[in-house]
Design a protein around this motif. Structure first.
Motif, short mmCIF file in Angstrom:
data_model
loop_
_atom_site.label_atom_id
_atom_site.label_comp_id
_atom_site.label_asym_id
_atom_site.label_seq_id
_atom_site.Cartn_x
_atom_site.Cartn_y
_atom_site.Cartn_z
N THR A 107 0.83 -1.21 0.00
CA THR A 107 0.00 0.00 0.00
C THR A 107 0.86 1.26 0.00
N LEU A 108 1.91 1.26 0.85
CA LEU A 108 2.81 2.42 0.91
C LEU A 108 3.46 2.68 -0.45
N MET A 109 3.94 1.61 -1.09
CA MET A 109 4.64 1.77 -2.36
C MET A 109 3.71 2.23 -3.46
N ARG A 110 2.44 1.80 -3.36
CA ARG A 110 1.47 2.21 -4.38
C ARG A 110 1.06 3.66 -4.22
N GLY A 111 1.18 4.18 -2.98
CA GLY A 111 0.71 5.54 -2.73
C GLY A 111 1.80 6.60 -2.77
N LEU A 112 3.06 6.15 -2.67
CA LEU A 112 4.17 7.11 -2.57
C LEU A 112 4.77 7.36 -3.96
N PRO A 113 4.91 8.63 -4.36
CA PRO A 113 5.57 8.89 -5.65
C PRO A 113 7.01 8.39 -5.60
N ILE A 114 7.48 7.86 -6.74
CA ILE A 114 8.85 7.33 -6.79
C ILE A 114 9.86 8.45 -6.51
N PHE B 54 4.61 -3.62 -7.11
CA PHE B 54 3.72 -3.74 -8.27
C PHE B 54 3.80 -5.14 -8.89
N LYS C 144 1.08 11.21 -8.38
CA LYS C 144 2.43 10.69 -8.17
C LYS C 144 3.40 11.22 -9.23
N LEU D 226 0.89 10.42 0.39
CA LEU D 226 0.20 9.17 0.70
C LEU D 226 -1.28 9.41 0.97
N VAL E 217 -2.95 10.40 -2.45
CA VAL E 217 -3.03 9.32 -3.46
C VAL E 217 -3.90 8.17 -2.96
N LEU E 218 -3.70 7.77 -1.68
CA LEU E 218 -4.45 6.62 -1.19
C LEU E 218 -5.94 6.93 -1.07
N MET F 212 -7.27 6.60 -4.54
CA MET F 212 -7.35 5.18 -4.90
C MET F 212 -8.53 4.50 -4.22
#
Lengths: 221, 218
Positions: A59-66, A103, B155, B194, B197-198, B201
Motif C-alpha cells: 500500500t505504501l509503495m502504491r501511494g508514494l511517488p517514486i 507492483f 504521483k 500518501l 493518493v491513497l 485510490m
C-alpha cells in the motif's frame, strides 16, 4: 527536417547514458522480481504479522511517488542516520526495486489467484512435496499468465527511471541535459533522448502484447 | 515542532495546494482532449485514427519528466513566457489526454455494435443514442479507471519539481534549504502524498465496487 537530423546526430553522445539506464533498470527489475516473490510468500504465509506488514508495504509503495521514495532514501535516510554520502546509483537501483517489487507482487498475486485450488490438492494427493508442487505444477502455469504484465511493469520501471537524474545519476535523461549544456541546443538532445526512450519502452510494450497474444492461444477467455 | 509548523507549514501547504490544482485542472483539460482523441480512434477514418494513435503511443511510451523537459525547452525556443506552474499544468494535460483516450476507447469498444445498430433501427438520433445508450454503459468502465489515472497523475506530478514547478515536492526542496531538516521534510511530504493518493485510490475502488452491477460484461 535538417534540425531533426541534427538531433539524431547527438544520439552517440547519449549512448553511455542509455547504457546506464539499461543497467539500472535491468538490475532493478531482477531485484524487484525477487522482492515480489518474497512479498507473495509473506502474504501467503498465514502468519499474521507477515501478512499485515506485506500488505502495508504494498500500500505504501502504491501511494508514494517514486520521486519522494528516491529523495527519502538518498537525502533523508543518510541525513537521519548520519551516513554521509551514499552512492546515488545504488540508491536508485534499490528505490526502483523496492517500488517495482510491490507492483510485480500484485501481478504475481493476480496470476496465482487464477489457478484453481484443485491443482494443489491433486498434487498433494499424488504425493508431491510443497517444493515440487510449486516447481512442477504452479510456476509453469503462473509464468505465462504473469509474463505479459511483468513485461509491462518493466516498461513502467523504465518510465520511472529518469527520477535518478534528479539525484545526480548520469542516466539517459541527465546525459541529454549535459549534452544540451555542451551544444547550447536546448531541444535536440532532449528530442534524441525522447526517441531512444520511445523505442526502448515501445519495444517492451510490444513484447508484452506479443507475449499476451502468444501465450493465451488456445485458452478459453 | 510547533515552530516548524508555524514557520514552514504555510510553504508546504501552498505546495500541496498547487499540486492539487495542477493535477485537477490538468486532468480536467486533458480529459476533454482525451475524449476527442478516443472519438478519433474509433471514428473508422484511417487518417484521424492514425494521428490519434501516434499521439497516444508517443505519450504512453515516454517518461513524464522527458515530456515536461521538452515542453519547457519548446516554450523557451518559441519565446512563450508562461508561469512554470502553467507549463506544468499543460504537461499534465498532455499526459492525461493520451491515457484518457485509451480508457475511453476501451469503454467504447466494450459496447457491442449491435446496440448502435439497434438504436439506429429505432430511429434514435446520435445525440440521444450517446446519452441514453452509450454513456450510461461507458460510465462504470471509465469512471473508476479515470479516478485511478488521477492517482497516478498525483504521483507523476512530483517529477515537475525537476523542472522547477513550484508544487509540493519543490516546496519541500525550498524548506530544506532553509531548515536542513532533510529527513523530516521528506517524511512529511511523503505522508501528504500518501494521504492524497491513497484516498483517491480508495475512491476508485469504491466506485468500482459500486458500479459493478451496472457493468453488462460481468
Amino acid at each position: 527536417m535538417k534540425y531533426v537530423l541534427g538531433a539524431i546526430e547527438t544520439v552517440p553522445l547519449l549512448l553511455d547514458g542509455l547504457v546506464t539506464t539499461l543497467l539500472i533498470c535491468g538490475l532493478a527489475a531482477i531485484l524487484a522480481l525477487v522482492g515480489a516473490v518474497a512479498i507473495v510468500a509473506a502474504k501467503r504465509s498465514g502468519m499474521r504479522w507477515l501478512v499485515v506488514s506485506a500488505t502495508i508495504y504494498v500500500t505504501l509503495m502504491r501511494g508514494l511517488p517514486i520521486v519522494i521514495l528516491v529523495f527519502l532514501l538518498y537525502f533523508g535516510v543518510p541525513a537521519l542516520l548520519d551516513l554521509g554520502r551514499v552512492s546515488a546509483l545504488w540508491v536508485g537501483v534499490i528505490a526502483l526495486a523496492l517500488n517495482g517489487a510491490a507492483f510485480q507482487s500484485e501481478v504475481l498475486r493476480g496470476a496465482i489467484a487464477r489457478l484453481s485450488r484443485g491443482q494443489s490438492e491433486g498434487a498433494y494427493a499424488l504425493g508431491l512435496s510443497r517444493f515440487q508442487l510449486w516447481r512442477l505444477v504452479l510456476t509453469p502455469q503462473i509464468l505465462p499468465i504473469a509474463l505479459p504484465a511483468l513485461a509491462g511493469e518493466i516498461g513502467f520501471l523504465i518510465k520511472a527511471s529518469p527520477v535518478l537524474s534528479l539525484i545526480t545519476v548520469v542516466d539517459l535523461t541527465r546525459r541529454a541535459q549535459q549534452v544540451t549544456m555542451q551544444t547550447f541546443d536546448p531541444l535536440g538532445p532532449l528530442l534524441a533522448a525522447c526517441v531512444l526512450y520511445f523505442f526502448l519502452i515501445g519495444s517492451i510494450s510490444w513484447v508484452s502484447r506479443y507475449l499476451e497474444a502468444r501465450l493465451t492461444v488456445g485458452k478459453a477467455r | 515542532m510547533t515552530d516548524f509548523v508555524t514557520t514552514y507549514g504555510g510553504t508546504l501547504l501552498q505546495g500541496f495546494l498547487w499540486t492539487i490544482i495542477l493535477v485537477s485542472v490538468g486532468f480536467a483539460i486533458g480529459s476533454v482532449f482525451g475524449a476527442i482523441l478516443a472519438m478519433m480512434l474509433v471514428s473508422g477514418r484511417r487518417g484521424l485514427a492514425w494521428l490519434a494513435r501516434s499521439y497516444v503511443e508517443l505519450i504512453r511510451n515516454t517518461p513524464f519528466l522527458i515530456q515536461a523537459m521538452l515542453l519547457f525547452a519548446l516554450m523557451g525556443i518559441l519565446r512563450i513566457r508562461l508561469e512554470p506552474v502553467l507549463v506544468g499544468l499543460v504537461a499534465v494535460a498532455i499526459y492525461t489526454a493520451a491515457y484518457m483516450a485509451e480508457i475511453i476507447r476501451g469503454g467504447l469498444n466494450s459496447i457491442p455494435d449491435g446496440q448502435r445498430e439497434g438504436a439506429r433501427a429505432l430511429a434514435i438520433g446520435p445525440v440521444l443514442q450517446f446519452r441514453l445508450i452509450i454513456f450510461p454503459q461507458l460510465l462504470p468502465f471509465v469512471l473508476p479507471a479515470s479516478v485511478n489515472l488521477l492517482a497516478t497523475l498525483c504521483k507523476e506530478s512530483a517529477f515537475l519539481a525537476g523542472v522547477s514547478v513550484a508544487e509540493l515536492t519543490f516546496s519541500g526542496q525550498v524548506v530544506i534549504t532553509q531548515t536542513f531538516l532533510i529527513f523530516e521534510v521528506w517524511a512529511i511530504i511523503g505522508v501528504l502524498y500518501l494521504v492524497l493518493v491513497l484516498s483517491i485510490m480508495a475512491l476508485a475502488e469504491f466506485l468500482e465496487r459500486r458500479m459493478m452491477w451496472l457493468n453488462p460484461a460481468r
